[in-house]
Scaffold this active site. Structure first.
Site, PDB file in Angstrom:
ATOM      1  N   HIS A  14      43.797  65.871  59.560  1.00 51.08           N
ATOM      2  CA  HIS A  14      43.511  65.510  58.153  1.00 51.08           C
ATOM      3  C   HIS A  14      42.204  66.168  57.706  1.00 51.08           C
ATOM      4  O   HIS A  14      41.125  65.663  57.985  1.00 51.08           O
ATOM      5  CB  HIS A  14      43.404  63.987  58.009  1.00 51.08           C
ATOM      6  CG  HIS A  14      43.316  63.514  56.588  1.00 51.08           C
ATOM      7  ND1 HIS A  14      44.066  62.461  56.106  1.00 51.08           N
ATOM      8  CD2 HIS A  14      42.557  63.922  55.539  1.00 51.08           C
ATOM      9  CE1 HIS A  14      43.789  62.256  54.847  1.00 51.08           C
ATOM     10  NE2 HIS A  14      42.856  63.133  54.463  1.00 51.08           N
ATOM     11  N   HIS A  16      40.116  68.326  54.258  1.00 45.64           N
ATOM     12  CA  HIS A  16      40.047  68.868  52.899  1.00 45.64           C
ATOM     13  C   HIS A  16      39.188  70.118  52.951  1.00 45.64           C
ATOM     14  O   HIS A  16      37.997  70.028  53.273  1.00 45.64           O
ATOM     15  CB  HIS A  16      39.425  67.848  51.936  1.00 45.64           C
ATOM     16  CG  HIS A  16      40.221  66.592  51.838  1.00 45.64           C
ATOM     17  ND1 HIS A  16      41.213  66.414  50.902  1.00 45.64           N
ATOM     18  CD2 HIS A  16      40.194  65.452  52.573  1.00 45.64           C
ATOM     19  CE1 HIS A  16      41.762  65.214  51.064  1.00 45.64           C
ATOM     20  NE2 HIS A  16      41.164  64.623  52.076  1.00 45.64           N
ATOM     21  N   LYS A 100      52.156  65.022  51.506  1.00 41.62           N
ATOM     22  CA  LYS A 100      51.139  63.986  51.317  1.00 41.62           C
ATOM     23  C   LYS A 100      51.451  63.151  50.089  1.00 41.62           C
ATOM     24  O   LYS A 100      51.675  63.696  49.001  1.00 41.62           O
ATOM     25  CB  LYS A 100      49.761  64.643  51.155  1.00 41.62           C
ATOM     26  CG  LYS A 100      48.603  63.665  50.941  1.00 41.62           C
ATOM     27  CD  LYS A 100      48.314  62.830  52.173  1.00 41.62           C
ATOM     28  CE  LYS A 100      47.274  61.746  51.921  1.00 41.62           C
ATOM     29  NZ  LYS A 100      45.910  62.225  51.907  1.00 41.62           N
ATOM     30  N   HIS A 137      48.284  58.157  51.767  1.00 44.68           N
ATOM     31  CA  HIS A 137      47.018  57.538  51.393  1.00 44.68           C
ATOM     32  C   HIS A 137      47.385  56.086  51.094  1.00 44.68           C
ATOM     33  O   HIS A 137      47.933  55.784  50.037  1.00 44.68           O
ATOM     34  CB  HIS A 137      46.388  58.222  50.176  1.00 44.68           C
ATOM     35  CG  HIS A 137      45.039  57.659  49.860  1.00 44.68           C
ATOM     36  ND1 HIS A 137      43.882  58.343  50.083  1.00 44.68           N
ATOM     37  CD2 HIS A 137      44.682  56.438  49.382  1.00 44.68           C
ATOM     38  CE1 HIS A 137      42.855  57.561  49.756  1.00 44.68           C
ATOM     39  NE2 HIS A 137      43.318  56.405  49.317  1.00 44.68           N
ATOM     40  N   HIS A 175      43.852  57.930  57.673  1.00 41.28           N
ATOM     41  CA  HIS A 175      42.512  57.330  57.634  1.00 41.28           C
ATOM     42  C   HIS A 175      42.540  55.806  57.531  1.00 41.28           C
ATOM     43  O   HIS A 175      42.041  55.215  56.573  1.00 41.28           O
ATOM     44  CB  HIS A 175      41.635  57.936  56.538  1.00 41.28           C
ATOM     45  CG  HIS A 175      42.308  58.191  55.207  1.00 41.28           C
ATOM     46  ND1 HIS A 175      43.039  57.244  54.543  1.00 41.28           N
ATOM     47  CD2 HIS A 175      42.331  59.291  54.423  1.00 41.28           C
ATOM     48  CE1 HIS A 175      43.485  57.768  53.406  1.00 41.28           C
ATOM     49  NE2 HIS A 175      43.068  58.999  53.318  1.00 41.28           N
ATOM     50  N   ASP A 248      39.411  63.555  57.958  1.00 38.01           N
ATOM     51  CA  ASP A 248      39.271  63.387  56.508  1.00 38.01           C
ATOM     52  C   ASP A 248      37.947  63.981  56.027  1.00 38.01           C
ATOM     53  O   ASP A 248      37.346  63.475  55.076  1.00 38.01           O
ATOM     54  CB  ASP A 248      39.400  61.916  56.095  1.00 38.01           C
ATOM     55  CG  ASP A 248      39.600  61.749  54.594  1.00 38.01           C
ATOM     56  OD1 ASP A 248      40.010  62.717  53.929  1.00 38.01           O
ATOM     57  OD2 ASP A 248      39.327  60.645  54.089  1.00 38.01           O
TER      58      ASP A 248
HETATM   59  C1  NCD Z   1      39.055  62.761  49.670  1.00 39.78           C
HETATM   60  C2  NCD Z   1      38.627  63.957  48.842  1.00 39.78           C
HETATM   61  O1  NCD Z   1      37.454  64.053  48.481  1.00 39.78           O
HETATM   62  O2  NCD Z   1      39.476  64.832  48.571  1.00 39.78           O
HETATM   63  N1  NCD Z   1      38.031  61.760  49.570  1.00 39.78           N
HETATM   64  C3  NCD Z   1      37.792  60.758  50.433  1.00 39.78           C
HETATM   65  O3  NCD Z   1      36.937  59.914  50.154  1.00 39.78           O
HETATM   66  N2  NCD Z   1      38.458  60.671  51.572  1.00 39.78           N
HETATM   67  C4  NCD Z   1      40.381  62.277  49.221  1.00 39.78           C
HETATM   68  C5  NCD Z   1      41.007  61.297  50.151  1.00 39.78           C
HETATM   69  O4  NCD Z   1      41.403  61.637  51.274  1.00 39.78           O
HETATM   70  O5  NCD Z   1      41.095  60.118  49.779  1.00 39.78           O
HETATM   71 ZN    ZN Z   2      41.722  62.822  52.786  1.00 45.99          ZN
END
Ligand code: NCD
Ligand code: ZN
Length: 346
Positions: A14, A16, A100, A137, A175, A248
Protein backbone atom coordinates in the site's frame (compact mmCIF):
# COMPACT_ATOMS: atom_id res chain seq x y z
CA UNK A 1 20.00 -10.21 21.93
CA UNK A 2 19.69 -10.49 18.15
CA UNK A 3 21.61 -7.67 16.49
CA UNK A 4 21.08 -8.49 12.84
CA UNK A 5 18.21 -10.03 10.97
CA UNK A 6 18.14 -11.21 7.37
CA UNK A 7 14.84 -11.76 5.60
CA UNK A 8 13.66 -12.27 2.06
CA UNK A 9 13.23 -8.95 0.27
CA UNK A 10 9.98 -7.37 1.47
CA UNK A 11 7.11 -5.78 -0.48
CA UNK A 12 4.90 -2.83 0.40
CA UNK A 13 1.24 -3.62 -0.32
CA UNK A 14 0.00 0.00 0.00
CA UNK A 15 1.83 3.13 -1.22
CA UNK A 16 0.95 6.59 -2.56
CA UNK A 17 3.53 7.84 -5.05
CA UNK A 18 1.57 10.86 -6.37
CA UNK A 19 2.76 12.19 -9.72
CA UNK A 20 5.13 14.74 -11.25
CA UNK A 21 7.83 16.19 -9.00
CA UNK A 22 6.47 14.44 -5.90
CA UNK A 23 6.61 11.06 -7.63
CA UNK A 24 10.24 11.67 -8.61
CA UNK A 25 11.09 12.17 -4.95
CA UNK A 26 8.87 9.47 -3.48
CA UNK A 27 9.60 6.46 -5.69
CA UNK A 28 13.33 6.05 -4.85
CA UNK A 29 12.60 5.73 -1.11
CA UNK A 30 10.17 2.86 -1.63
CA UNK A 31 12.29 1.24 -4.34
CA UNK A 32 15.30 1.14 -1.99
CA UNK A 33 13.32 -0.66 0.71
CA UNK A 34 10.91 -2.88 -1.17
CA UNK A 35 11.00 -5.15 -4.22
CA UNK A 36 7.37 -4.51 -5.19
CA UNK A 37 4.65 -2.10 -4.15
CA UNK A 38 0.91 -1.83 -4.67
CA UNK A 39 0.44 1.69 -6.00
CA UNK A 40 -2.72 3.50 -4.99
CA UNK A 41 -4.70 5.16 -7.81
CA UNK A 42 -5.96 8.31 -6.02
CA UNK A 43 -4.39 10.79 -8.42
CA UNK A 44 -6.33 13.77 -9.74
CA UNK A 45 -7.96 12.59 -11.97
CA UNK A 46 -7.95 9.04 -10.57
CA UNK A 47 -6.51 6.05 -12.43
CA UNK A 48 -9.60 4.40 -13.93
CA UNK A 49 -8.40 3.02 -17.27
CA UNK A 50 -5.85 0.50 -18.45
CA UNK A 51 -4.12 3.18 -20.52
CA UNK A 52 -3.85 5.56 -17.58
CA UNK A 53 -2.44 2.84 -15.33
CA UNK A 54 0.08 1.76 -17.96
CA UNK A 55 1.25 5.36 -18.47
CA UNK A 56 1.46 5.89 -14.69
CA UNK A 57 3.47 2.68 -14.34
CA UNK A 58 5.87 3.96 -17.01
CA UNK A 59 6.34 7.24 -15.11
CA UNK A 60 7.03 5.32 -11.90
CA UNK A 61 9.54 3.03 -13.63
CA UNK A 62 11.34 6.10 -14.99
CA UNK A 63 11.76 7.37 -11.42
CA UNK A 64 13.36 4.15 -10.11
CA UNK A 65 17.08 4.77 -9.52
CA UNK A 66 19.47 2.91 -11.83
CA UNK A 67 20.49 -0.52 -10.67
CA UNK A 68 17.47 -1.04 -8.40
CA UNK A 69 15.15 -3.90 -9.18
CA UNK A 70 11.67 -2.61 -8.31
CA UNK A 71 8.24 -3.48 -9.66
CA UNK A 72 5.19 -1.24 -9.23
CA UNK A 73 1.91 -3.17 -9.11
CA UNK A 74 -0.94 -1.03 -10.36
CA UNK A 75 -4.48 -0.59 -9.10
CA UNK A 76 -7.66 0.78 -10.62
CA UNK A 77 -9.80 3.33 -8.81
CA UNK A 78 -13.33 2.05 -8.41
CA UNK A 79 -16.03 4.56 -9.36
CA UNK A 80 -19.80 4.20 -9.59
CA UNK A 81 -19.56 4.06 -13.36
CA UNK A 82 -16.39 2.09 -14.06
CA UNK A 83 -16.80 -0.67 -16.63
CA UNK A 84 -16.15 -4.25 -15.52
CA UNK A 85 -14.75 -5.00 -19.00
CA UNK A 86 -12.02 -2.39 -18.54
CA UNK A 87 -10.96 -3.96 -15.23
CA UNK A 88 -11.01 -7.46 -16.70
CA UNK A 89 -8.90 -6.32 -19.65
CA UNK A 90 -6.44 -4.58 -17.33
CA UNK A 91 -6.09 -7.75 -15.25
CA UNK A 92 -5.74 -9.90 -18.38
CA UNK A 93 -3.02 -7.63 -19.79
CA UNK A 94 -1.08 -7.71 -16.52
CA UNK A 95 -1.66 -4.04 -15.76
CA UNK A 96 -4.12 -4.18 -12.85
CA UNK A 97 -3.12 -6.22 -9.80
CA UNK A 98 -6.10 -5.03 -7.75
CA UNK A 99 -8.93 -2.50 -7.52
CA UNK A 100 -9.19 0.14 -4.78
CA UNK A 101 -12.49 1.14 -3.25
CA UNK A 102 -12.65 4.55 -1.60
CA UNK A 103 -16.05 5.39 -0.18
CA UNK A 104 -16.74 8.81 -1.80
CA UNK A 105 -15.35 11.54 0.43
CA UNK A 106 -13.56 9.22 2.88
CA UNK A 107 -10.03 10.58 2.43
CA UNK A 108 -7.53 12.46 0.23
CA UNK A 109 -8.67 12.51 -3.43
CA UNK A 110 -11.65 10.24 -2.89
CA UNK A 111 -14.32 12.50 -4.42
CA UNK A 112 -14.78 10.15 -7.37
CA UNK A 113 -15.15 7.14 -5.10
CA UNK A 114 -18.09 4.79 -4.72
CA UNK A 115 -21.29 6.34 -3.33
CA UNK A 116 -23.05 3.02 -2.70
CA UNK A 117 -21.84 -0.57 -3.04
CA UNK A 118 -25.04 -1.34 -4.98
CA UNK A 119 -23.64 0.77 -7.82
CA UNK A 120 -20.77 -1.64 -8.38
CA UNK A 121 -22.45 -5.06 -8.05
CA UNK A 122 -21.67 -6.12 -11.62
CA UNK A 123 -18.05 -5.02 -11.25
CA UNK A 124 -17.60 -6.95 -8.00
CA UNK A 125 -19.16 -10.05 -9.59
CA UNK A 126 -16.63 -9.81 -12.40
CA UNK A 127 -13.72 -9.31 -9.98
CA UNK A 128 -14.83 -12.30 -7.94
CA UNK A 129 -15.02 -14.42 -11.08
CA UNK A 130 -11.54 -13.49 -12.34
CA UNK A 131 -9.83 -13.38 -8.91
CA UNK A 132 -9.02 -9.65 -8.96
CA UNK A 133 -8.65 -8.44 -5.35
CA UNK A 134 -10.69 -5.56 -3.93
CA UNK A 135 -8.72 -3.24 -1.63
CA UNK A 136 -10.87 -1.36 0.87
CA UNK A 137 -10.55 1.99 2.52
CA UNK A 138 -12.72 0.78 5.38
CA UNK A 139 -14.40 3.85 6.80
CA UNK A 140 -17.98 5.08 6.57
CA UNK A 141 -18.32 8.65 5.37
CA UNK A 142 -21.45 9.76 7.23
CA UNK A 143 -20.36 13.08 8.79
CA UNK A 144 -22.56 12.28 11.80
CA UNK A 145 -20.38 9.30 12.70
CA UNK A 146 -17.53 10.13 15.05
CA UNK A 147 -14.21 9.98 13.20
CA UNK A 148 -12.85 7.41 15.69
CA UNK A 149 -15.83 5.10 15.03
CA UNK A 150 -15.84 5.18 11.23
CA UNK A 151 -13.78 2.04 10.75
CA UNK A 152 -15.81 -0.10 13.14
CA UNK A 153 -19.05 1.14 11.55
CA UNK A 154 -17.76 0.26 8.10
CA UNK A 155 -17.32 -3.34 9.19
CA UNK A 156 -20.86 -3.56 10.59
CA UNK A 157 -22.61 -1.57 7.88
CA UNK A 158 -20.68 -2.48 4.71
CA UNK A 159 -18.10 -5.21 5.03
CA UNK A 160 -20.20 -7.96 6.59
CA UNK A 161 -22.77 -7.60 3.80
CA UNK A 162 -20.10 -7.38 1.10
CA UNK A 163 -18.46 -10.61 2.27
CA UNK A 164 -21.85 -12.34 2.41
CA UNK A 165 -22.71 -11.25 -1.14
CA UNK A 166 -19.28 -12.05 -2.59
CA UNK A 167 -17.80 -14.82 -0.46
CA UNK A 168 -15.16 -15.78 -3.04
CA UNK A 169 -14.01 -12.20 -3.70
CA UNK A 170 -10.51 -11.54 -2.40
CA UNK A 171 -10.71 -8.51 -0.12
CA UNK A 172 -7.96 -6.59 1.65
CA UNK A 173 -8.90 -4.45 4.62
CA UNK A 174 -6.31 -1.71 4.10
CA UNK A 175 -4.51 0.11 6.92
CA UNK A 176 -6.48 -1.43 9.78
CA UNK A 177 -6.50 0.76 12.87
CA UNK A 178 -8.85 -0.98 15.29
CA UNK A 179 -9.19 -4.13 17.35
CA UNK A 180 -12.59 -4.42 15.67
CA UNK A 181 -10.88 -4.81 12.27
CA UNK A 182 -8.33 -7.28 13.61
CA UNK A 183 -11.03 -9.41 15.24
CA UNK A 184 -13.15 -9.31 12.12
CA UNK A 185 -10.27 -10.36 9.86
CA UNK A 186 -9.40 -13.18 12.25
CA UNK A 187 -12.98 -14.46 11.99
CA UNK A 188 -12.73 -14.70 8.19
CA UNK A 189 -11.30 -17.23 5.75
CA UNK A 190 -8.26 -16.86 3.48
CA UNK A 191 -10.14 -14.62 1.02
CA UNK A 192 -9.66 -11.83 3.55
CA UNK A 193 -6.33 -10.05 3.97
CA UNK A 194 -5.34 -7.00 6.00
CA UNK A 195 -2.50 -4.50 5.76
CA UNK A 196 -1.06 -2.72 8.79
CA UNK A 197 1.02 0.45 8.57
CA UNK A 198 4.23 1.10 10.48
CA UNK A 199 2.84 4.27 12.06
CA UNK A 200 -0.31 2.63 13.43
CA UNK A 201 1.95 0.15 15.23
CA UNK A 202 3.76 3.07 16.89
CA UNK A 203 1.30 5.89 17.60
CA UNK A 204 -2.07 6.04 19.29
CA UNK A 205 -4.54 8.92 19.21
CA UNK A 206 -3.00 10.62 22.22
CA UNK A 207 0.29 10.97 20.35
CA UNK A 208 -1.43 13.23 17.83
CA UNK A 209 -1.87 15.77 20.63
CA UNK A 210 1.34 15.22 22.58
CA UNK A 211 2.52 18.67 23.72
CA UNK A 212 0.36 20.34 21.04
CA UNK A 213 -1.26 19.37 17.78
CA UNK A 214 0.97 17.24 15.57
CA UNK A 215 -0.22 17.58 11.96
CA UNK A 216 2.40 15.11 10.72
CA UNK A 217 0.77 12.35 12.74
CA UNK A 218 -2.62 13.00 11.16
CA UNK A 219 -3.65 10.36 8.66
CA UNK A 220 -6.78 8.45 7.72
CA UNK A 221 -7.92 6.24 9.17
CA UNK A 222 -6.87 8.28 12.19
CA UNK A 223 -4.88 6.52 14.94
CA UNK A 224 -7.12 5.12 17.69
CA UNK A 225 -6.81 4.34 21.43
CA UNK A 226 -3.89 2.35 22.86
CA UNK A 227 -5.98 -0.83 23.12
CA UNK A 228 -6.32 -0.76 19.33
CA UNK A 229 -2.61 -0.20 18.78
CA UNK A 230 -1.92 -3.22 20.98
CA UNK A 231 -4.34 -5.34 18.93
CA UNK A 232 -2.58 -4.27 15.72
CA UNK A 233 0.82 -5.15 17.18
CA UNK A 234 -0.43 -8.56 18.24
CA UNK A 235 -1.90 -9.23 14.78
CA UNK A 236 1.15 -8.05 12.82
CA UNK A 237 3.63 -9.97 14.94
CA UNK A 238 1.52 -13.14 15.10
CA UNK A 239 2.71 -14.50 11.76
CA UNK A 240 -0.94 -15.09 10.76
CA UNK A 241 -1.16 -15.27 6.94
CA UNK A 242 -4.00 -12.77 6.72
CA UNK A 243 -1.86 -9.84 7.97
CA UNK A 244 0.81 -8.22 5.84
CA UNK A 245 2.88 -5.08 5.39
CA UNK A 246 1.37 -1.97 3.79
CA UNK A 247 2.88 1.36 4.79
CA UNK A 248 0.25 3.72 3.36
CA UNK A 249 3.17 6.13 2.92
CA UNK A 250 1.39 9.28 1.75
CA UNK A 251 3.58 12.32 1.09
CA UNK A 252 2.17 15.84 1.14
CA UNK A 253 4.14 19.09 0.79
CA UNK A 254 4.64 20.79 4.14
CA UNK A 255 2.30 23.71 3.37
CA UNK A 256 -0.56 21.23 2.90
CA UNK A 257 0.15 19.55 6.25
CA UNK A 258 0.86 22.65 8.34
CA UNK A 259 -2.28 24.51 7.44
CA UNK A 260 -5.60 25.52 8.99
CA UNK A 261 -7.08 22.51 7.20
CA UNK A 262 -4.17 20.10 6.83
CA UNK A 263 -4.19 16.98 4.65
CA UNK A 264 -4.29 13.44 5.98
CA UNK A 265 -1.22 11.33 5.24
CA UNK A 266 2.04 10.22 6.88
CA UNK A 267 5.24 9.86 4.85
CA UNK A 268 7.05 6.76 6.05
CA UNK A 269 8.80 5.38 2.97
CA UNK A 270 12.37 6.24 4.13
CA UNK A 271 11.94 4.63 7.56
CA UNK A 272 9.27 1.96 7.15
CA UNK A 273 11.32 -1.26 7.35
CA UNK A 274 13.38 0.12 10.22
CA UNK A 275 10.22 0.96 12.16
CA UNK A 276 8.55 -2.39 11.51
CA UNK A 277 11.73 -4.17 12.58
CA UNK A 278 11.86 -2.12 15.77
CA UNK A 279 8.24 -3.01 16.56
CA UNK A 280 8.82 -6.73 15.97
CA UNK A 281 11.98 -6.53 18.08
CA UNK A 282 10.09 -4.86 20.95
CA UNK A 283 7.48 -7.62 20.73
CA UNK A 284 10.15 -10.33 20.82
CA UNK A 285 8.89 -11.46 17.42
CA UNK A 286 11.74 -10.84 14.98
CA UNK A 287 11.23 -14.43 13.83
CA UNK A 288 7.80 -13.36 12.47
CA UNK A 289 9.02 -10.29 10.57
CA UNK A 290 9.70 -12.18 7.34
CA UNK A 291 6.18 -13.65 7.27
CA UNK A 292 4.60 -10.21 7.70
CA UNK A 293 6.94 -8.30 5.37
CA UNK A 294 7.85 -10.80 2.66
CA UNK A 295 5.68 -13.94 2.64
CA UNK A 296 2.05 -13.30 3.61
CA UNK A 297 1.45 -10.51 1.08
CA UNK A 298 2.59 -12.42 -2.01
CA UNK A 299 0.77 -15.46 -0.66
CA UNK A 300 -2.51 -13.54 -0.55
CA UNK A 301 -2.02 -12.08 -4.04
CA UNK A 302 -1.01 -15.47 -5.48
CA UNK A 303 2.50 -14.26 -6.34
CA UNK A 304 5.87 -15.82 -5.55
CA UNK A 305 7.85 -14.41 -2.63
CA UNK A 306 10.91 -12.43 -3.70
CA UNK A 307 14.33 -13.89 -4.29
CA UNK A 308 17.19 -12.17 -2.55
CA UNK A 309 17.42 -10.89 1.01
CA UNK A 310 17.78 -7.74 3.03
CA UNK A 311 19.65 -7.45 6.32
CA UNK A 312 18.76 -5.07 9.12
CA UNK A 313 21.22 -4.18 11.84
CA UNK A 314 20.61 -2.89 15.34
CA UNK A 315 22.15 0.57 15.30
CA UNK A 316 21.20 4.04 16.53
CA UNK A 317 20.61 6.13 13.42
CA UNK A 318 19.72 9.70 12.61
CA UNK A 319 17.22 10.01 9.79
CA UNK A 320 16.62 13.33 8.02
CA UNK A 321 13.27 14.83 8.99
CA UNK A 322 12.73 16.52 5.65
CA UNK A 323 12.83 15.55 2.01
CA UNK A 324 13.20 18.23 -0.66
CA UNK A 325 10.98 17.99 -3.73
CA UNK A 326 10.36 20.38 -6.59
CA UNK A 327 6.84 20.79 -5.16
CA UNK A 328 8.10 21.86 -1.76
CA UNK A 329 9.51 20.02 1.22
CA UNK A 330 7.96 16.93 2.75
CA UNK A 331 8.12 17.28 6.52
CA UNK A 332 8.32 15.02 8.52
CA UNK A 333 9.59 11.63 7.66
CA UNK A 334 7.86 9.30 10.12
CA UNK A 335 9.87 7.97 13.06
CA UNK A 336 9.07 6.97 16.64
CA UNK A 337 9.59 9.80 19.15
CA UNK A 338 12.26 7.73 20.87
CA UNK A 339 14.24 7.45 17.62
CA UNK A 340 15.18 4.58 15.38
CA UNK A 341 17.44 1.78 16.45
CA UNK A 342 17.59 -0.39 13.35
CA UNK A 343 19.08 0.40 9.98
CA UNK A 344 19.07 -1.34 6.61
CA UNK A 345 22.51 -2.70 5.72
CA UNK A 346 23.67 -1.21 2.42
C1 NCD B 1 -3.90 8.99 1.85
C2 NCD B 1 -3.42 10.03 0.85
O1 NCD B 1 -2.90 11.06 1.26
O2 NCD B 1 -3.56 9.79 -0.36
N1 NCD B 1 -3.95 9.60 3.15
C3 NCD B 1 -3.91 8.99 4.34
O3 NCD B 1 -4.07 9.65 5.37
N2 NCD B 1 -3.69 7.69 4.42
C4 NCD B 1 -5.20 8.42 1.43
C5 NCD B 1 -5.60 7.21 2.18
O4 NCD B 1 -4.99 6.14 2.06
O5 NCD B 1 -6.55 7.30 2.97
ZN1 ZN C 1 -3.61 4.92 1.41
Amino acid sequence: MTDTITIRRPDDWHVHFRDGAMLQSAVPFTARQFRRAIVMPNLVPPVTTVDAARAYRDRINMAVPDGIDFQPLMTAYLTDTIDAGELARGAEEGVFTAVKLYPAGATTNSDSGVTDLKQVTAVLECMQAIGLPLLLHGEVTDPEVDIFDREARFIEQKLIGLRADFPELKVVFEHATTKDAVDYVLSQDSHMGCTITAHHLVINRTDIFKGGIRPHLYCLPIAKREVHRQALRAAATSGDKRFFLGTDTAPHPVHEKESDCGCAGIFSAPTAMQVYTQVFDEAGALDKLEAFASINGPGFYGLAANEGTVTLVRDVVEVPERVETAEGEIVMVFRPDAGLNWRIMA
